[in-house]
Scaffold this motif. Structure first.
Motif, short mmCIF file in Angstrom:
data_model
loop_
_atom_site.label_atom_id
_atom_site.label_comp_id
_atom_site.label_asym_id
_atom_site.label_seq_id
_atom_site.Cartn_x
_atom_site.Cartn_y
_atom_site.Cartn_z
N CYS A 154 0.56 -1.30 -0.09
CA CYS A 154 -0.12 0.08 -0.20
C CYS A 154 0.84 1.05 0.25
CB CYS A 154 -0.81 -0.22 0.72
SG CYS A 154 -1.70 -1.29 0.88
N LEU A 155 1.96 0.80 0.66
CA LEU A 155 2.74 2.63 1.00
C LEU A 155 3.19 2.42 -0.65
CD1 LEU A 155 4.40 1.50 4.31
CD2 LEU A 155 2.56 3.54 3.49
N GLY A 156 3.72 1.79 -1.27
CA GLY A 156 4.43 1.48 -2.20
C GLY A 156 3.54 2.21 -3.83
N LEU A 157 2.32 1.42 -3.41
CA LEU A 157 1.25 2.22 -4.45
C LEU A 157 0.94 3.64 -4.41
CD1 LEU A 157 -0.89 -1.23 -4.63
CD2 LEU A 157 0.54 0.38 -5.74
N ILE A 158 0.81 3.86 -2.80
CA ILE A 158 0.70 5.38 -2.48
C ILE A 158 1.75 6.67 -2.78
CG2 ILE A 158 1.25 7.75 -0.73
CD1 ILE A 158 -0.56 5.61 1.25
N TRP A 159 3.24 6.14 -2.43
CA TRP A 159 4.34 6.51 -3.53
C TRP A 159 4.04 6.72 -4.98
CZ3 TRP A 159 8.50 4.60 -6.65
CH2 TRP A 159 9.01 5.08 -6.69
N PHE A 160 3.54 5.42 -5.65
CA PHE A 160 3.62 4.91 -7.45
C PHE A 160 3.15 6.12 -7.36
CE2 PHE A 160 1.67 3.74 -11.33
CZ PHE A 160 2.97 3.77 -11.37
N SER A 161 1.73 6.61 -6.92
CA SER A 161 1.13 7.12 -7.23
C SER A 161 1.15 9.04 -6.96
CB SER A 161 -0.76 7.06 -6.46
OG SER A 161 -0.93 6.08 -6.56
N ILE A 162 1.55 8.69 -5.87
CA ILE A 162 2.19 9.86 -5.61
C ILE A 162 3.20 10.88 -7.15
CG2 ILE A 162 3.54 12.07 -4.12
CD1 ILE A 162 2.19 10.97 -1.95
N ARG A 163 3.92 9.77 -7.07
CA ARG A 163 5.44 10.49 -7.99
C ARG A 163 4.48 10.28 -9.54
NH1 ARG A 163 9.85 9.89 -7.83
NH2 ARG A 163 10.45 9.11 -10.42
N ARG A 164 3.27 9.53 -9.86
CA ARG A 164 2.33 9.83 -11.77
C ARG A 164 1.88 10.96 -11.34
NH1 ARG A 164 4.56 8.38 -15.33
NH2 ARG A 164 2.45 8.74 -16.19
N LEU A 165 1.19 11.17 -10.37
CA LEU A 165 0.75 13.02 -9.55
C LEU A 165 1.35 13.87 -10.74
CD1 LEU A 165 -2.16 14.45 -9.63
CD2 LEU A 165 -1.40 13.95 -7.32
N ARG A 166 2.38 14.11 -9.85
CA ARG A 166 3.75 14.92 -9.41
C ARG A 166 4.38 15.20 -11.35
NH1 ARG A 166 7.43 14.54 -4.77
NH2 ARG A 166 6.40 15.52 -3.08
N ALA A 167 4.51 13.86 -11.79
CA ALA A 167 4.52 13.88 -13.41
C ALA A 167 3.32 14.33 -14.83
CB ALA A 167 4.98 11.98 -13.80
N LEU A 168 1.46 13.63 -14.02
CA LEU A 168 1.08 14.11 -14.74
C LEU A 168 0.55 16.16 -14.95
CD1 LEU A 168 -1.48 11.59 -14.35
CD2 LEU A 168 -0.23 11.55 -15.97
N SER A 169 1.03 17.05 -12.97
CA SER A 169 1.03 17.94 -13.14
C SER A 169 2.03 18.64 -14.04
CB SER A 169 1.07 18.19 -11.56
OG SER A 169 0.23 17.08 -11.15
N TYR A 170 3.73 17.76 -14.15
CA TYR A 170 4.59 18.46 -14.55
C TYR A 170 3.97 18.47 -16.06
CZ TYR A 170 9.13 19.75 -16.62
OH TYR A 170 9.82 20.38 -17.21
N SER A 171 3.67 17.33 -16.50
CA SER A 171 3.28 17.41 -17.89
C SER A 171 2.19 18.11 -18.49
CB SER A 171 2.62 16.04 -18.57
OG SER A 171 2.45 16.18 -19.70
N LEU A 172 1.28 18.70 -17.58
CA LEU A 172 -0.27 19.23 -17.82
C LEU A 172 0.46 20.56 -17.82
CD1 LEU A 172 -3.48 19.73 -18.72
CD2 LEU A 172 -3.30 19.53 -15.22
N SER A 173 1.39 21.08 -17.16
CA SER A 173 1.38 22.13 -17.49
C SER A 173 2.63 23.25 -17.90
CB SER A 173 2.36 22.06 -15.88
OG SER A 173 3.70 21.80 -15.46
N ASN A 174 3.74 22.22 -19.04
CA ASN A 174 4.22 21.66 -20.12
C ASN A 174 3.28 21.85 -21.34
OD1 ASN A 174 6.32 21.91 -18.82
ND2 ASN A 174 6.69 19.94 -19.26
N ASN A 175 2.16 21.81 -21.09
CA ASN A 175 1.26 21.52 -22.45
C ASN A 175 0.70 22.37 -22.43
OD1 ASN A 175 1.62 18.66 -23.24
ND2 ASN A 175 0.22 17.66 -22.21
N LEU A 176 0.06 23.07 -21.21
CA LEU A 176 -0.79 24.43 -21.18
C LEU A 176 0.14 25.06 -20.92
CD1 LEU A 176 -2.40 24.01 -17.94
CD2 LEU A 176 -3.80 24.27 -19.84
N ALA A 177 1.37 25.49 -20.80
CA ALA A 177 2.60 26.58 -21.78
C ALA A 177 2.72 26.27 -22.84
CB ALA A 177 3.80 26.13 -21.00
N MET A 178 2.91 25.26 -23.48
CA MET A 178 2.78 25.43 -24.67
C MET A 178 1.74 25.67 -25.89
SD MET A 178 3.86 21.56 -27.07
CE MET A 178 5.65 21.18 -26.35
#
Length: 331
Positions: free
Chosen positions: A73-97
């Motif tokens: 469960c902790l690993g999945l939570i850690w994985f979800s947080i990292r994926r959420l950060r990656a998606l947020s970064y990708s979304l911000s880049n897409n919005l800027a583009m």
């Protein structure tokens, strides 16, 4: 004295307030689920049952499975947080583009608008210069040629010298030739009045003069027009399109056959005036573009009227110019 102020809208404050309420609601749901889980576990004695169940599998260390699940469960939570950060970064880049692309599109639209305005201005200047030059040719050059012709004719009639008469006759013939060329140039610079002779008459005069100047090219025509239905703007656009197309054929096509088809028809309930000009010449070069101001003027006039301008290579050889101009019948 009490002063009442009108309510003011704070869209950003309302958005923050809505987000805060949603966060509190989510936390309350988490607390509710946690409390419900505790009450259910206490009511069913889940811990005691788990101990009894795992005691049976002590040999296989089943009692340690809870820690394995906790780590998963902790690993999945850690994985979800990292994926959420990656998606947020990708979304911000897409919005800027997207913002940059939107800015570039706005700049391109502005440049296109400025280019169209510049082309329109150049076309207007060109037409103005044509009218001015035509007026000068008619009022100055044409009048002087007419006076010269009259004076030379009088001098020839009064002369008793046969050699002088022959010389004057030759000069009169040259003057008549210059007057004929001047009339042709006047029609090229300033088309005949469409109100007086109509589009059909203007087209026939243009084709007659063009045939006379290009006797080595055969011209086939099919013209079906109702002049009283067509407005001056549409008629002038078609006339200039035909004039420019014939001029390009004479200068560049190296053709010996030209077909001119002008007709009116209805398409999807709209009236259309169409010109199709074809030749059997060498066609358009591979790197061809509407660089000439004449073709640009034809295209801009057609587009300003909501029409279609197409210039293409015709199979097996030659070029094809098509103008399709919508119009509202005058009668």
């Amino acid at each position: 004295m009490t002063v009442s102020l009108p309510p003011r809208d704070f869209p950003h404050s309302e958005s923050k307030l809505h987000g805060g309420r949603q966060t509190i609601g989510d936390l309350l749901w988490v607390a509710f689920l946690t409390l419900s889980t505790y009450l259910l576990a206490a009511h069913l004695d889940l811990a005691e049952r788990y101990i009894d169940w795992t005691a049976l599998g002590e040999v296989y260390q089943l009692d340690e499975i809870v820690f394995v699940l906790l780590a998963a469960c902790l690993g999945l939570i850690w994985f979800s947080i990292r994926r959420l950060r990656a998606l947020s970064y990708s979304l911000s880049n897409n919005l800027a583009m997207q913002a940059k692309l939107q800015a570039n599109n706005d700049n391109i639209r502005q440049l296109l608008s400025e280019n169209q305005a510049l082309i329109k201005h150049l076309i207007e200047v060109r037409e103005s210069e044509r009218k001015h030059l035509a007026t000068e040719l008619h009022d100055v050059f044409g009048q002087h040629l007419a006076a010269m012709d009259a004076n030379l004719t009088v001098a020839r009639n009064l002369s008793q010298n046969k050699q002088l008469k022959a010389c004057l006759s030759s000069v009169i013939d040259s003057t008549d030739h210059l007057r004929s060329i001047t009339r042709q140039k006047l029609r090229q610079l300033k088309p005949p009045s469409l109100d007086s002779i109509g589009l059909s008459g203007a087209v026939q005069e243009l084709l007659h003069d063009w045939r006379g100047a290009n006797t080595h090219i055969s011209v086939e025509t099919q013209i079906e027009l109702k002049d009283d239905e067509i407005g001056n703007d549409v008629a002038f656009a078609l006339y200039r399109g035909l004039q420019e197309g014939l001029s390009n054929i004479r200068r560049h096509a190296d053709a010996d056959m030209v077909t001119v088809d002008i007709c009116q028809f209805q398409e999807f309930g709209h009236h259309q005036l169409q010109l199709v000009l074809e030749d059997n010449g060498k066609g358009l070069p591979a790197d061809f573009a509407d660089r000439g101001l004449g073709l640009l003027a034809v295209r801009e006039r057609a587009q300003s009227l909501g029409g279609i301008y197409e210039l293409s290579t015709k199979k097996p050889s030659g070029t094809r110019l098509q103008l399709k101009l919508p119009y509202q019948p005058l009668i």
